[in-house]
Design a protein around this motif. Structure first.
Motif, mmCIF file in Angstrom:
data_model
loop_
_atom_site.group_PDB
_atom_site.id
_atom_site.type_symbol
_atom_site.label_atom_id
_atom_site.label_comp_id
_atom_site.label_asym_id
_atom_site.label_seq_id
_atom_site.Cartn_x
_atom_site.Cartn_y
_atom_site.Cartn_z
ATOM 1 N N CYS A 199 0.830 -1.207 0.000
ATOM 2 C CA CYS A 199 0.000 0.000 0.000
ATOM 3 C C CYS A 199 0.861 1.253 0.000
ATOM 4 O O CYS A 199 0.548 2.234 -0.688
ATOM 5 N N LEU A 200 1.964 1.225 0.750
ATOM 6 C CA LEU A 200 2.862 2.385 0.762
ATOM 7 C C LEU A 200 3.493 2.604 -0.606
ATOM 8 O O LEU A 200 3.687 3.753 -1.036
ATOM 9 N N PHE A 201 3.832 1.510 -1.290
ATOM 10 C CA PHE A 201 4.341 1.652 -2.654
ATOM 11 C C PHE A 201 3.287 2.273 -3.563
ATOM 12 O O PHE A 201 3.595 3.091 -4.435
ATOM 13 N N LEU A 202 2.025 1.879 -3.375
ATOM 14 C CA LEU A 202 0.941 2.474 -4.163
ATOM 15 C C LEU A 202 0.839 3.967 -3.882
ATOM 16 O O LEU A 202 0.660 4.776 -4.806
ATOM 17 N N TRP A 203 0.954 4.354 -2.618
ATOM 18 C CA TRP A 203 0.952 5.779 -2.266
ATOM 19 C C TRP A 203 2.111 6.493 -2.969
ATOM 20 O O TRP A 203 1.949 7.614 -3.461
#
Length: 326
Positions: free
Chosen positions: A309-313
């Motif tokens: 999810c952090l990579f998506l952010w």
């Protein structure tokens, strides 16, 4: 909406949804956009899906229902965008709140974490009760390893169609793009299955859902592989090999990608034969690790999910900066 508007909106929506989710009191008061969409789909199903009609007529009725659904959804989304723009420079705030309702980062995490907690606290009975909230298969047919695998599979698949796919279409088309995706995905979940009543009527919804999920399923696999590369308890190389070898073996054209990535990263074997109701569904195995998954493996999967999810952010932030710089 232009990319210079939609990508910052995506980033704001991702952060907003992760921070506050969708409050239970608000759901009890007004429901949720998905329930509103679902209500329209149910009405269209009752009104247009005549069991006395021929297969061809029912298929065309399903196409018509899908077009009505998409038309209503698009009109509502455009009206909301126009209304929010009355706030001028502050328009991003109400738009981000609206767009956040199309994402499920927080609720997906919490539901899957409940399965791990159920297994840890109450054993098989607790795990079965918690997993019944997120999967369609018969929980009574699952042992503890089956419950853990079902939770991890649900996390991987729903990361794709509940987080990455709406995020992709939010970024590409703003609130209208995200809302249209959510309408298609909800229609598939309600009428896109092969039950006799919906085999013809839900054909268009199922095929369109397969199409709009294609880019997100591949992106989800890459996000999980990237997350595994930064996790000492995961293996990015094995995840990559599992995706290349196994993703195409899944009965779904999309679910195999995130499930194979998750299986390879965690050293597990996911998917395979499963029971839905009383029907056994034969499916290919994702990954070549152990099938005896545990609550600890669910916790490992959740750690990987949070990193992804952090990579998506990060992608949303980088895209926003690039779009604003152009």
């Amino acid at each position: 909406m232009s990319l210079s508007e939609s990508l910052p909106l995506l980033l704001a929506a991702l952060v907003t949804e992760a921070a506050i989710g969708y409050p239970a009191r608000l759901f009890a008061w007004i429901g949720h956009p998905v329930t509103w969409i679902g209500g329209l789909i149910a009405w269209l199903d009752r009104s247009l899906n005549r069991e006395s009609a021929s297969f061809a007529v029912r298929r065309m009725a399903g196409v018509a229902a899908l077009l009505i659904l998409l038309g209503v959804t698009l009109a509502a989304a455009l009206a909301l965008v126009a209304l929010c723009r009355l706030a001028g420079v502050l328009a991003l705030l109400p738009l981000a709140l609206l767009a956040s309702t199309l994402l499920a980062q927080r609720s997906l995490h919490d539901h899957v974490a409940d399965v791990a907690a159920g297994l840890e606290r109450d054993g098989l009975a607790g795990g079965r009760k918690a997993v019944s909230m997120i999967v369609g298969r018969d929980p009574e047919s699952l042992d503890e390893a089956g419950v853990a695998r079902a939770a991890i599979e649900s996390l991987a698949e729903n990361f794709s169609d509940g987080v990455v796919a709406p995020a992709f279409w939010l970024g590409a088309g703003g609130l209208p793009g995200g809302a249209l995706y959510k309408a298609i995905n909800t229609a598939d979940s309600m009428i896109g299955h092969k039950h006799p009543r919906h085999l013809a009527f839900g054909w268009a919804a199922a095929r369109l859902d397969d199409l709009v999920n294609l880019p997100a399923s591949r992106l989800t696999a890459l996000l999980l592989i990237a997350a595994a590369a930064l996790d000492r308890n995961a293996d990015a190389g094995t995840a990559w090999r599992a995706v290349r070898r196994d993703a195409q073996r899944h009965r779904s054209p999309n679910a195999g990608w995130p499930e194979a990535a998750m299986a390879g990263a965690l050293g597990l074997r996911l998917a395979g034969p499963r029971v839905y109701g009383s029907v056994r569904v034969e499916d290919g195995w994702m990954g070549d690790g152990r099938a005896e998954a545990t609550a600890a493996d669910i916790r490992r999967a959740l750690t990987l999910y949070r990193r992804a999810c952090l990579f998506l952010w990060g992608l949303a932030a980088a895209g926003s900066l690039a779009a604003l710089a152009l």
